[in-house]
Design a protein around this motif. Structure first.
Motif, mmCIF file in Angstrom:
data_model
loop_
_atom_site.group_PDB
_atom_site.id
_atom_site.type_symbol
_atom_site.label_atom_id
_atom_site.label_comp_id
_atom_site.label_asym_id
_atom_site.label_seq_id
_atom_site.Cartn_x
_atom_site.Cartn_y
_atom_site.Cartn_z
ATOM 1 N N ARG A 110 -0.441 10.880 -4.300
ATOM 2 C CA ARG A 110 0.487 10.829 -5.573
ATOM 3 C C ARG A 110 1.978 10.911 -5.197
ATOM 4 O O ARG A 110 2.801 10.114 -5.775
ATOM 5 N N ILE A 111 2.561 11.602 -4.384
ATOM 6 C CA ILE A 111 3.814 11.699 -4.008
ATOM 7 C C ILE A 111 4.214 10.463 -3.423
ATOM 8 O O ILE A 111 5.341 9.815 -3.523
ATOM 9 N N GLY A 112 3.405 10.192 -2.416
ATOM 10 C CA GLY A 112 3.842 8.893 -1.607
ATOM 11 C C GLY A 112 3.819 7.691 -2.390
ATOM 12 O O GLY A 112 4.837 6.822 -1.980
ATOM 13 N N THR A 113 2.934 7.344 -3.577
ATOM 14 C CA THR A 113 2.994 6.513 -4.262
ATOM 15 C C THR A 113 4.370 6.363 -5.232
ATOM 16 O O THR A 113 4.927 5.472 -5.215
ATOM 17 N N MET A 114 4.531 7.667 -5.443
ATOM 18 C CA MET A 114 5.982 7.883 -6.418
ATOM 19 C C MET A 114 7.145 7.289 -5.602
ATOM 20 O O MET A 114 7.829 6.393 -6.061
ATOM 21 N N VAL A 115 7.210 7.580 -4.210
ATOM 22 C CA VAL A 115 8.304 7.272 -3.336
ATOM 23 C C VAL A 115 8.235 5.801 -3.011
ATOM 24 O O VAL A 115 9.373 5.090 -3.294
ATOM 25 N N ALA A 116 7.192 5.156 -2.970
ATOM 26 C CA ALA A 116 6.851 3.863 -2.784
ATOM 27 C C ALA A 116 7.437 3.064 -3.961
ATOM 28 O O ALA A 116 8.409 2.023 -3.620
ATOM 29 N N THR A 117 6.978 3.430 -5.104
ATOM 30 C CA THR A 117 7.680 2.539 -6.189
ATOM 31 C C THR A 117 8.947 2.891 -6.546
ATOM 32 O O THR A 117 9.796 1.767 -6.825
ATOM 33 N N VAL A 152 2.436 -2.768 -1.793
ATOM 34 C CA VAL A 152 2.920 -2.257 -0.471
ATOM 35 C C VAL A 152 1.865 -2.879 0.626
ATOM 36 O O VAL A 152 0.743 -2.960 0.400
ATOM 37 N N GLU A 153 2.372 -3.004 1.763
ATOM 38 C CA GLU A 153 1.634 -3.710 2.865
ATOM 39 C C GLU A 153 1.069 -2.557 3.686
ATOM 40 O O GLU A 153 1.785 -1.651 4.021
ATOM 41 N N LYS A 154 0.052 -2.746 3.849
ATOM 42 C CA LYS A 154 -1.266 -1.714 4.331
ATOM 43 C C LYS A 154 -1.097 -1.925 5.813
ATOM 44 O O LYS A 154 -1.226 -3.084 6.563
ATOM 45 N N MET A 155 -0.808 -0.880 6.420
ATOM 46 C CA MET A 155 -0.857 -0.857 8.232
ATOM 47 C C MET A 155 -2.306 -0.377 8.425
ATOM 48 O O MET A 155 -2.537 0.995 8.166
ATOM 49 N N GLU A 156 -2.962 -0.947 9.248
ATOM 50 C CA GLU A 156 -4.106 -0.579 9.723
ATOM 51 C C GLU A 156 -4.096 0.522 10.756
ATOM 52 O O GLU A 156 -5.218 1.491 11.050
ATOM 53 N N GLN A 157 -3.144 0.550 11.542
ATOM 54 C CA GLN A 157 -2.927 1.532 12.594
ATOM 55 C C GLN A 157 -1.524 2.349 12.285
ATOM 56 O O GLN A 157 -0.563 1.534 12.018
ATOM 57 N N THR A 180 13.172 -1.609 5.759
ATOM 58 C CA THR A 180 11.801 -1.153 5.817
ATOM 59 C C THR A 180 11.432 0.273 5.624
ATOM 60 O O THR A 180 11.682 0.924 6.604
ATOM 61 N N LEU A 181 10.567 0.751 4.764
ATOM 62 C CA LEU A 181 10.253 2.135 4.383
ATOM 63 C C LEU A 181 8.735 2.256 5.013
ATOM 64 O O LEU A 181 7.876 1.533 4.405
ATOM 65 N N GLY A 182 8.264 2.996 5.927
ATOM 66 C CA GLY A 182 7.042 3.370 5.980
ATOM 67 C C GLY A 182 6.635 4.778 5.637
ATOM 68 O O GLY A 182 7.315 5.728 6.012
ATOM 69 N N ILE A 183 5.710 4.500 4.746
ATOM 70 C CA ILE A 183 5.177 5.809 4.232
ATOM 71 C C ILE A 183 3.684 5.973 5.000
ATOM 72 O O ILE A 183 2.803 5.542 4.998
ATOM 73 N N ILE A 184 3.786 7.384 5.429
ATOM 74 C CA ILE A 184 2.210 7.775 5.857
ATOM 75 C C ILE A 184 1.866 8.743 4.872
ATOM 76 O O ILE A 184 2.274 9.837 4.855
ATOM 77 N N GLY A 202 15.446 -2.126 -3.185
ATOM 78 C CA GLY A 202 15.418 -3.340 -2.417
ATOM 79 C C GLY A 202 14.587 -3.099 -1.089
ATOM 80 O O GLY A 202 14.915 -3.971 -0.291
ATOM 81 N N MET A 203 14.040 -2.051 -0.877
ATOM 82 C CA MET A 203 13.397 -1.660 0.327
ATOM 83 C C MET A 203 11.952 -2.415 0.424
ATOM 84 O O MET A 203 11.268 -2.548 -0.765
ATOM 85 N N ASP A 204 11.722 -2.711 1.541
ATOM 86 C CA ASP A 204 10.249 -3.271 1.902
ATOM 87 C C ASP A 204 9.545 -2.086 2.405
ATOM 88 O O ASP A 204 9.917 -1.384 3.190
ATOM 89 N N VAL A 205 8.309 -2.121 1.542
ATOM 90 C CA VAL A 205 7.438 -0.652 1.813
ATOM 91 C C VAL A 205 6.093 -1.158 2.264
ATOM 92 O O VAL A 205 5.437 -1.925 2.036
#
Length: 526
Positions: free
Chosen positions: A149-156, A182-187, A141-145, A162-165
Motif C-alpha cells: 500500500r505505502i510503496g505503491t503510493m510513494v511510487a505514483t 513501474v519496472e519490475k526487478m526480478e532480483q 531512478t527510485l528503487g522501491i523495495i 519525473g523520477m523513473d521508478v
C-alpha cells in the motif's frame, strides 16, 4: 453496549460511538488494578499500544466481546486468548497509509536538499549556502523495495516528480507493476545496482530483517541515497553507517530505528543523515482516521457484522469451531509451505476437494489456506476475515472443483499454486481422528504431519544420503523426530522430509546444501 477507552483516540471516534447510542467511558489514567476490577462491566475495549490485553485481563473480562486496537500492530494483545473466548480483535492498518507515504517523500526531499542542516545553519545566524548544495529528483531512478500500500503510493507520487521508478517485490504479480508503470526487478541485486534513491517499504519478517546489509552496499551506485520509513532493522544500521562514512552512500533519511524508542543508533552521529522519531503516522489526519476507523470497526463487530480488519477468527459456536478445526488446521499448514520454498508471486490457486471434503462449506478452507500462505511473508495479521481481500489485492484468482470419490483417501484436498514460472502441487488429507497429513508434494507421494520445525531436502537417489543427513544434524545437536523418504513417480531425485526438535540454523542449512548429492534444502516452520 458499554465501551471503555483507555488510551487516547481522536474525539471524532468517541463522537461516532456516542452518536450510535453506545455507553462510552473514556479514562486514560486507569491503573492496572482499576482496569481489572472494572473491565467486567464492558462489552468492548479500545486501546493503543500500552494497555496489555492478556490472560490476566481476559480472566476478569466476563462480558468482553470486542477489542479495538487504534493502530496497526497488536503486540500488546494476546490473540489466542481472545479467539478462544470468542472475542473479536480489530485494528486499523490502512488509516495512516497516506501519512506514511508523504513522510517518506518529505524525508527524501529533506535529504536531497540538506534542509535540516541548512535550517540549523541559518538559525545560528550564519549564511553560507555553498555548504548545502543538493540534488534534484527529476531524472533519477527510485528503487522501491516492497510494493504494498505505502510503496505503491510513494511510487505514483514520485513519478510526478519525473523520477523513473523500479521496484522489487517477489510477492506481487507482474501485472500490477505494469499497471503502475513501474519496472519490475526480478532480483534485489538488480534494483540495488540501478537506483539513485532506495526506499524500503517491506514488513518486518525473518526474511526482511537486514535485507539491506554490508553485502548490499557492495552492489549499489556510489552516491546512492537511502530512505527507511518502514521498520527498524530492515536496514542494517552498522552497515549503513560504514557505507555513509566511506562515501558509498551520500545520504540516509530514517524514521525508524532498530532499538527505538532508545536513540542509540550510530546513524545519529552523522551529518549525512536525516532522522525523525517514528513520525510516519503522526499527522492530525492520520490520527483522526485511526480514531474514526477503530470506532466504526468496534461498533460493527458489536452489532455482529464481519469487519474487514478483524485480526483473529470471527466468533463461531464451540460446536462449529471444534468440527471445523482439523480441516482448517490442515489447510492453514498447507498454505504455510509455499512461500517458505518459492518466492514467485502467486497468480492462481486451484482447490480440488475429494470425498468428505465435497460435503462441506469450502469457503473457510480457502480462507485458511490463504491465511497460512501470506502470514509467512507479511507482518500485518492475516485472518479469516481479511485473507480473501489480501489475495484479491495481489491479483490472485481462486478456482474450486469437487470429486465425489477418491481412490486413496476418504477425504483429501489437492491444491495447485500457479505462478508466472511454475506450478506447485500438494495434497492433504485427514487420517484417523482427523489428523492433518500432507500426502503429496509435486509428484512425490509422502506421509507428512505438518507441525513444528521441519526440513525438506531434494537429493539424488543414491546410497548413504540418509546417513549423511542424520550424521550432520547429530553433529549439530539437532534431533530427528520423524523422517520420510519418497521417490518421484516421474523424476530421478528423491525427496526427504524430516521433523526436528528445534529450528535448523542457517549455517547448518548451508552445510546440508553443500553436501554431495544434495540438490536443494529448505527449512519449514509450521
Amino acid at each position: 453496549m458499554k465501551i471503555l477507552v483507555t488510551e487516547n483516540i481522536a474525539q471524532e471516534g468517541i463522537a461516532f460511538l456516542k452518536a450510535q447510542n453506545m455507553d462510552v467511558t473514556v479514562n486514560y489514567s486507569l491503573t492496572r488494578e482499576e482496569l481489572l476490577s472494572s473491565i467486567s462491566e464492558y462489552d468492548a475495549l479500545i486501546v493503543r499500544s500500552v494497555t496489555k490485553v492478556n490472560e490476566e485481563l481476559y480472566a476478569h473480562a466476563t462480558n468482553l466481546k470486542v477489542v479495538g486496537r487504534a493502530g496497526n500492530g497488536v503486540d500488546n494483545i494476546e490473540l489466542a486468548g481472545a479467539t478462544e473466548r470468542g472475542i473479536i480483535v480489530v485494528n486499523t492498518p490502512d488509516a495512516n497509509t497516506v501519512s506514511a507515504a508523504e513522510h517518506t517523500i518529505a524525508l527524501m526531499l529533506s535529504m536531497s536538499r540538506n534542509i535540516p542542516r541548512a535550517n540549523q545553519h541559518i538559525k545560528s545566524k550564519q549564511w553560507d549556502r555553498t555548504l548545502f548544495r543538493g540534488v534534484e529528483l527529476k531524472g533519477k531512478t527510485l528503487g522501491i523495495i516492497g510494493l504494498g500500500r505505502i510503496g505503491t503510493m510513494v511510487a505514483t507520487r514520485m513519478q510526478s516528480f519525473g523520477m523513473d521508478v523500479i521496484a522489487y517485490d517477489p510477492y506481487i504479480r507482474s501485472d500490477k507493476f505494469e499497471k503502475l508503470g513501474v519496472e519490475k526487478m526480478e532480483q534485489l541485486s538488480d534494483l540495488l545496482g540501478k537506483s539513485d534513491f532506495i526506499s524500503v517499504h517491506t514488513p518486518k519478517t525473518k526474511e526482511t530483517i537486514g535485507i539491506i546489509n554490508a553485502d548490499s552496499f557492495k552492489l549499489v551506485k556510489k552516491g546512492v541515497r537511502v530512505v527507511n520509513c518502514a521498520r527498524g532493522g530492515i536496514i542494517d544500521e552498522a552497515a549503513l553507517y560504514d557505507a555513509l562514512t566511506q562515501g558509498i552512500v551520500a545520504g540516509a533519511a530514517i524514521d525508524v530505528l532498530k532499538d527505538e524508542p532508545h536513540p542509540i543508533s550510530p546513524l545519529l552521529d552523522l551529518e549525512s543523515t536525516v532522522i525523525t522519531p517514528h513520525l510516519g503516522a503522526d499527522t492530525f489526519e492520520a490520527q483522526k482516521n485511526v480514531g474514526e476507523s477503530v470506532a466504526i470497526e468496534v461498533f460493527e463487530a458489536l452489532k455482529g457484522k464481519l469487519v474487514a480488519n478483524a485480526v483473529n477468527l470471527p466468533t463461531l459456536s464451540q460446536q462449529e469451531l471444534e468440527h471445523m478445526k482439523p480441516y482448517l488446521t490442515l489447510l492453514e499448514r498447507m498454505g504455510k509451505i509455499y512461500h517458505q520454498i518459492h518466492h514467485d508471486a502467486v497468480e492462481r490457486i486451484v482447490f480440488t476437494y475429494k470425498g468428505d471434503f465435497t460435503h462441506r462449506n469450502t469457503d473457510p478452507f480457502v480462507l485458511a489456506f490463504i491465511k497460512g500462505l501470506y502470514e509467512t511473508v507479511l507482518d500485518t495479521p492475516v485472518t479469516y476475515v481479511n485473507a480473501k481481500l489480501i489475495a484479491e489485492n495481489r491479483g490472485v484468482t481462486i478456482a474450486e472443483s469437487r470429486v465425489s470419490t477418491t481412490e486413496d483417501f476418504n477425504n483429501s484436498v489437492k491444491i495447485e499454486i500457479h505462478s508466472k514460472n511454475q506450478t506447485f502441487e500438494m495434497e492433504g488429507a485427514l487420517f484417523g481422528k482427523k489428523e492433518p497429513r500432507i500426502v503429496s508434494i509435486n509428484s512425490y507421494p509422502v506421509d507428512m504431519t505438518p507441525k513444528g520445525n521441519m526440513l525438506m531436502i531434494e537429493n539424488n537417489d543414491s546410497p548413504g544420503m540418509i546417513g549423511t543427513i542424520g550424521l550432520l544434524l547429530g553433529q549439530n545437536n539437532i534431533n530427528i523426530s520423524t523422517m520420510n523418504v519418497s521417490l518421484s513417480k516421474t523424476l530421478k531425485p528423491a525427496l526427504m522430509l524430516l521433523t526436528v526438535d528445534c529450528p535448523v540454523p542457517d549455517d547448518v542449512l548451508s552445510q546440508i546444501q553443500n553436501q554431495k548429492g544434495i540438490l536443494k534444502a529448505w527449512t519449514l516452520k509450521m
